[in-house]
Design a protein around this motif. Structure first.
Motif, PDB file in Angstrom:
ATOM      1  N   LEU A 190      41.773  43.165  48.523  1.00 41.35           N
ATOM      2  CA  LEU A 190      41.739  42.503  48.945  1.00 41.35           C
ATOM      3  C   LEU A 190      41.747  41.359  47.754  1.00 41.35           C
ATOM      4  O   LEU A 190      41.887  39.789  48.367  1.00 41.35           O
ATOM      5  CB  LEU A 190      39.763  41.968  49.175  1.00 41.35           C
ATOM      6  CG  LEU A 190      39.864  42.975  50.521  1.00 41.35           C
ATOM      7  CD1 LEU A 190      38.444  43.036  50.380  1.00 41.35           C
ATOM      8  CD2 LEU A 190      40.176  42.483  52.121  1.00 41.35           C
ATOM      9  N   GLU A 191      41.337  41.271  46.380  1.00 40.04           N
ATOM     10  CA  GLU A 191      41.286  40.224  45.551  1.00 40.04           C
ATOM     11  C   GLU A 191      42.721  39.547  45.370  1.00 40.04           C
ATOM     12  O   GLU A 191      43.097  39.045  44.904  1.00 40.04           O
ATOM     13  CB  GLU A 191      40.391  40.542  44.151  1.00 40.04           C
ATOM     14  CG  GLU A 191      38.866  40.433  44.685  1.00 40.04           C
ATOM     15  CD  GLU A 191      38.459  41.600  43.492  1.00 40.04           C
ATOM     16  OE1 GLU A 191      38.598  42.019  42.389  1.00 40.04           O
ATOM     17  OE2 GLU A 191      36.754  41.256  43.504  1.00 40.04           O
ATOM     18  N   LYS A 192      43.722  40.929  44.956  1.00 38.87           N
ATOM     19  CA  LYS A 192      45.080  40.733  45.022  1.00 38.87           C
ATOM     20  C   LYS A 192      45.915  39.488  45.806  1.00 38.87           C
ATOM     21  O   LYS A 192      46.472  38.960  45.939  1.00 38.87           O
ATOM     22  CB  LYS A 192      45.702  42.274  44.737  1.00 38.87           C
ATOM     23  CG  LYS A 192      47.626  42.462  45.056  1.00 38.87           C
ATOM     24  CD  LYS A 192      48.211  43.454  44.634  1.00 38.87           C
ATOM     25  CE  LYS A 192      49.558  43.311  44.410  1.00 38.87           C
ATOM     26  NZ  LYS A 192      50.406  44.413  44.463  1.00 38.87           N
ATOM     27  N   ALA A 193      45.286  40.036  47.465  1.00 39.77           N
ATOM     28  CA  ALA A 193      46.109  39.244  48.299  1.00 39.77           C
ATOM     29  C   ALA A 193      45.263  37.459  48.085  1.00 39.77           C
ATOM     30  O   ALA A 193      46.139  36.737  49.212  1.00 39.77           O
ATOM     31  CB  ALA A 193      45.213  39.798  50.173  1.00 39.77           C
ATOM     32  N   VAL A 194      44.266  37.974  47.621  1.00 32.58           N
ATOM     33  CA  VAL A 194      43.827  36.072  47.560  1.00 32.58           C
ATOM     34  C   VAL A 194      44.178  35.069  46.676  1.00 32.58           C
ATOM     35  O   VAL A 194      44.509  34.482  47.076  1.00 32.58           O
ATOM     36  CB  VAL A 194      42.046  36.163  46.811  1.00 32.58           C
ATOM     37  CG1 VAL A 194      41.751  34.738  46.539  1.00 32.58           C
ATOM     38  CG2 VAL A 194      40.832  36.750  48.199  1.00 32.58           C
ATOM     39  N   LYS A 195      44.148  36.666  45.838  1.00 29.54           N
ATOM     40  CA  LYS A 195      45.393  35.663  44.218  1.00 29.54           C
ATOM     41  C   LYS A 195      46.511  35.389  45.280  1.00 29.54           C
ATOM     42  O   LYS A 195      47.587  34.307  44.610  1.00 29.54           O
ATOM     43  CB  LYS A 195      45.158  36.653  43.210  1.00 29.54           C
ATOM     44  CG  LYS A 195      44.262  36.289  42.711  1.00 29.54           C
ATOM     45  CD  LYS A 195      44.393  37.385  41.171  1.00 29.54           C
ATOM     46  CE  LYS A 195      42.810  37.645  41.022  1.00 29.54           C
ATOM     47  NZ  LYS A 195      43.006  38.526  39.488  1.00 29.54           N
ATOM     48  N   ARG A 196      47.030  36.109  45.707  1.00 26.13           N
ATOM     49  CA  ARG A 196      49.197  36.404  46.195  1.00 26.13           C
ATOM     50  C   ARG A 196      49.248  35.044  47.265  1.00 26.13           C
ATOM     51  O   ARG A 196      50.433  34.107  47.183  1.00 26.13           O
ATOM     52  CB  ARG A 196      48.990  37.265  47.210  1.00 26.13           C
ATOM     53  CG  ARG A 196      50.775  37.689  46.945  1.00 26.13           C
ATOM     54  CD  ARG A 196      50.906  38.540  47.543  1.00 26.13           C
ATOM     55  NE  ARG A 196      52.299  38.590  48.381  1.00 26.13           N
ATOM     56  CZ  ARG A 196      53.408  40.294  49.215  1.00 26.13           C
ATOM     57  NH1 ARG A 196      52.778  40.933  48.390  1.00 26.13           N
ATOM     58  NH2 ARG A 196      54.263  39.586  49.251  1.00 26.13           N
TER      59      ARG A 196
END
Length: 222
Positions: free
Chosen positions: A100-106
């Protein structure tokens, strides 16, 4: 987004089938929001009370969240959608939390629409946490108690980056807020529809927006 379980029960299907259909309704709603120029769309995906559901259903929901996150991430980028989270998503386990955090950053650079997903979210917990932070600041002398006002309190909430809600839509005929953004909906227009969430489509979303646009918002005035 309410009514996934009832949608499945009416068709003699397991509840997870309703959640899958509900995920497709999310896709339709997000696409419609982008097309109609909505700036911020907040979806109540998993409340802090949803842990009371069966272990099997919670596991299914977590699995679906991970699956659709991977499937839709490229689409979010193409459509210029920025993904943000409110609530304590760490409770879903380190693997899903990191994804989820990776998607937010992406998607952080996207500006066309902000999609806020409420995960393991409860408004009373949010308000209590904000009060505790202000109390700690006052105790330490960082702020004066007399200076605390609505603006300062709102700045401590998870949604402080965005304006308060203009419109709240609840599906499936339920007519309550269910611990969702209680502070932020103080002057929101509320629209309750009988449609079960998996059946919510572009036409239903447009109808809700048209009802909102036809209302006169006085904010306590005449």
């Amino acid at each position: 987004m309410d009514g996934n379980g009832r949608w499945a029960a009416k068709r003699g299907l397991p509840r997870v089938a309703g959640h899958r259909a509900g995920a497709e309704a999310v896709r339709r709603t997000l696409r419609s929001a982008v097309e109609m120029g909505v700036e911020v769309l907040t979806l109540y995906a998993f409340s802090s009370e949803n842990w009371r559901r069966s272990e099997e259903e919670v596991s299914d929901l977590k699995g679906l969240l991970g699956f659709y996150l991977e499937r839709e991430l490229a689409e979010l980028e193409r459509e210029g959608v920025q993904l943000r989270l409110i609530g304590d998503h760490s409770a879903f386990g380190s693997d899903l939390a990191q994804r989820l955090e990776k998607a937010v950053k992406r998607t952080a650079h996207n500006r066309r629409l902000t999609l806020v997903i409420a995960l393991n979210y409860g408004s009373r917990l949010e308000i209590a946490a904000a009060a505790k932070r202000l109390a700690a600041k006052a105790t330490s002398g960082e702020i004066d108690v007399g200076a605390i006002d609505e603006q300062m309190f709102g700045a401590e909430l998870m949604t402080s980056e965005w304006p308060d809600l203009d419109l709240l839509i609840r599906t499936s005929g339920e007519k309550r807020l269910s611990n969702f953004l209680l502070w932020q909906v103080a002057y929101s227009e509320l629209v309750f529809v009988d449609t079960l969430w998996p059946d919510f489509d572009e036409r239903a979303f447009k109808a809700a927006l048209e009802e909102f646009s036809a209302r006169q918002r006085r904010f306590g005035g005449r």
